[in-house]
Design an enzyme around this catalytic site. Structure first.
Site, PDB file in Angstrom:
ATOM      1  N   LYS A 277     -55.402 111.181 -41.450  1.00  0.00           N
ATOM      2  CA  LYS A 277     -56.535 110.703 -40.650  1.00  0.00           C
ATOM      3  C   LYS A 277     -57.648 111.740 -40.657  1.00  0.00           C
ATOM      4  O   LYS A 277     -57.382 112.924 -40.838  1.00  0.00           O
ATOM      5  CB  LYS A 277     -56.084 110.515 -39.192  1.00  0.00           C
ATOM      6  CG  LYS A 277     -55.246 109.283 -38.932  1.00  0.00           C
ATOM      7  CD  LYS A 277     -54.936 109.185 -37.448  1.00  0.00           C
ATOM      8  CE  LYS A 277     -54.064 107.977 -37.147  1.00  0.00           C
ATOM      9  NZ  LYS A 277     -54.724 106.682 -37.444  1.00  0.00           N
ATOM     10  N   ARG A 351     -45.902  99.799 -37.850  1.00  0.00           N
ATOM     11  CA  ARG A 351     -45.220  98.548 -38.222  1.00  0.00           C
ATOM     12  C   ARG A 351     -43.902  98.839 -38.933  1.00  0.00           C
ATOM     13  O   ARG A 351     -43.010  97.998 -38.940  1.00  0.00           O
ATOM     14  CB  ARG A 351     -46.172  97.681 -39.056  1.00  0.00           C
ATOM     15  CG  ARG A 351     -46.600  98.319 -40.347  1.00  0.00           C
ATOM     16  CD  ARG A 351     -47.812  97.639 -40.947  1.00  0.00           C
ATOM     17  NE  ARG A 351     -49.059  98.015 -40.280  1.00  0.00           N
ATOM     18  CZ  ARG A 351     -50.249  97.528 -40.601  1.00  0.00           C
ATOM     19  NH1 ARG A 351     -50.374  96.636 -41.577  1.00  0.00           N
ATOM     20  NH2 ARG A 351     -51.323  97.932 -39.958  1.00  0.00           N
TER      21      ARG A 351
END
Ligand code: BES
Ligand code: MN
Ligand code: ZN
Length: 500
Positions: A277, A351
């Site tokens: 990130k 996920r």
């Protein structure tokens, strides 16, 4: 804060301050015989238009000759027709913070004023207690004690008839909800150097012993033996190995019923992994375990409140770091479902832990419903902003129950579609499924990926709390800067009401 009851009537009331919430219509103060001689006096300021009871307005009254309470805070709620529990919660929280700033020790809340508001008396009382307790949370976990700072008020006295069973229960529910929220916020605010997956498992075990529910922990070897390759892939770049924490609350007589299974994303830090990130705001990713914190808090509260139903909580814990053994973009892993998953972006890690936890839930139980909660996608934050969370569900009744539960406690959800054609976008050329789709529709794509791991006929809902889980700045007296633990109250409310 200690909560006491006082049912002796106004002339015997004793406290440093009395909180008097009133509406612009003033109807709370008129025709309130229980308040006897006090109400007409309280009505003077509104009558003189010194205080019009607009939302957010307040006034202080001193020295009523017949009261052993030296000061009264009149708190404006706005028009009666516009009244919501949000208004009440914010008004009470603001007033309680003011009490703290003034160093007041005891606060009196007269039930006859509160219960004149629209809605059920118990709910109103519960929300006042919740708001008073929650207002005192600052999130300053690691600051030195400031000797100058005023201490918290010591007690809240509920004046008048609240000593009924229903009143007592309402107070306890308010306390319990505030405790759940506080715990979840504390966990989510704790930095990642102080709370890794194993630390979260330890906290869960301590809470289990305290509140009377079961807790077992799957370590890395257990996860491997179980076949949870997607979960393992997320944690392998970190020196702090992953854990699956399994909570079970099964009160007597409910041991064999189909459980409600709550699944929480528990990434103790999300750097993005090899798909790193950007640096800006990366520190917020210590709260990427908010989902797991809300599940832990809700299960602990269910046990504390002795709710009459069986609940399983799964905390899918891992740390997403780009170490030398980290998962690479392009890697293929085998999930517990048996599916192979192509990982194209290691920043879509939530996920992956969730798909294995969802499969685990269906492998080990026949759930009455499965609800997962996760800080899952920036796309959801872009779509819905910082006050509304995304809700996806295969079951309209379950979706409605979650919305209604959230609405009652000031956590708002907006339903988004599980748009079946988008499953096409998760096709992989090399594996059974790819875990990410295009940027467009990112929150839906993530939900569709999760749905792939939920068998037809299983009642399932997915809550995407990215966007609502963290406030860069203080939002209001109920919500300081930092972790909000959005969803903790909704889950508890859902468990209280049952999922049918
Ligand atoms: N934890 C983040 C999502 C997030 C973003 C939560 C901002 C709270 C605030 C999640 O793991 C993530 O990085 N999602 C990616 C998915 C993408 C790579 C498909 C995202 O949303 O950008
Ligand atoms: Mn991520
Ligand atoms: Zn994440």
């Amino acid at each position: 804060m200690d909560i006491r009851f006082h049912n002796l009537g106004p002339e015997k009331w004793k406290a440093d301050v009395l909180l008097a919430p009133v509406t612009e219509d003033g109807d709370i103060l008129h025709d309130n015989p229980e308040l006897d001689k006090v109400a007409p006096w309280l009505a003077i300021a509104p009558a003189r238009r010194d205080f019009t009871a607009k939302k957010g307005e307040s006034a202080v009254l001193y020295g009523h000759p017949a009261l052993a309470v030296p000061r009264i805070f009149l708190i404006g709620l706005g028009r009666r027709t516009d009244f919501t529990l949000d208004t009440l919660r914010l008004a009470i929280a603001g007033a309680v913070r003011r009490c703290r700033a003034l160093g007041l020790k005891s606060i009196l809340l007269p039930e006859p004023l509160i219960t004149r508001l629209p809605g059920s008396a118990e709910r109103l009382l519960e929300e006042c207690v919740f708001a008073a307790e929650t207002a005192l949370y600052t999130g300053a976990l690691f600051k030195k004690k400031d000797a100058e700072a005023p201490a918290d008020p010591e007690c809240l006295v509920v004046g008048f008839n609240a000593q009924t069973d229903a009143g007592q229960q309402a107070v306890r529910r308010g306390q319990s909800a505030a405790e759940a929220l506080r715990l979840a916020r504390e966990l989510a605010n704790t930095p990642a150097n102080l709370l890794a997956p194993a630390g979260m498992a330890d906290r869960a075990q301590a809470l289990a012993a305290e509140n009377g529910f079961a807790c077992s922990v799957l370590n890395e070897d257990d996860l491997r033996a179980e076949g949870m390759g997607a979960h393992l892939a997320v944690g392998q770049g970190s020196a702090h190995p992953p854990r699956l924490v399994v909570l079970e609350y099964a009160p007597e007589g409910h041991a064999d019923e189909a459980p409600v299974v709550l699944v929480g994303k528990g990434i103790t830090f999300d750097s993005g992994g090899i798909s790193l990130k950007p640096a800006a705001k990366m520190h917020q990713m210590k709260s990427d375990m908010t989902g797991s914190a809300t599940v832990l808090a809700a299960v602990a509260a269910a046990a504390r409140e002795a709710l009459p139903r069986r609940v399983i909580g799964l905390l899918a814990m891992a740390e997403n770091l780009p170490g030398g053994s980290a998962t690479r973009p392009g890697d293929v892993v085998r999930a517990l479902s048996g599916d192979t998953v192509e990982i194209t972006n290691t920043d879509a890690e939530g996920r992956l832990v969730l798909c294995d936890a969802l499969a685990y839930a269906q492998k080990h139980w026949q759930p009455a419903a499965v609800v997962d909660i996760a800080t899952l996608t920036g796309a959801c934050a872009v779509a819905l902003g910082d006050e509304i969370a995304g809700l996806f569900s295969t079951d309209d009744v379950l979706a409605e129950r979650i919305s209604a539960s959230g609405k009652a406690c000031g956590e708002y959800f907006w339903r988004l579609p599980l748009w079946a054609p988008y499953a096409e976008k998760l096709k992989s050329g090399i594996a059974d499924i790819c875990h990410t789709g295009p940027r467009e529709g990112g929150a839906i794509n993530a939900a569709i990926f999760l749905k792939h791991f939920v068998a037809d006929g299983v009642r399932w809902a997915h809550l995407d709390i990215a966007g609502t889980d963290w406030m860069e700045e203080k939002k209001n007296p109920l919500c300081p800067a930092g972790a909000t633990a959005f969803g903790a109250r909704t889950l508890l409310e859902l468990l209280r009401g049952g999922v049918r």
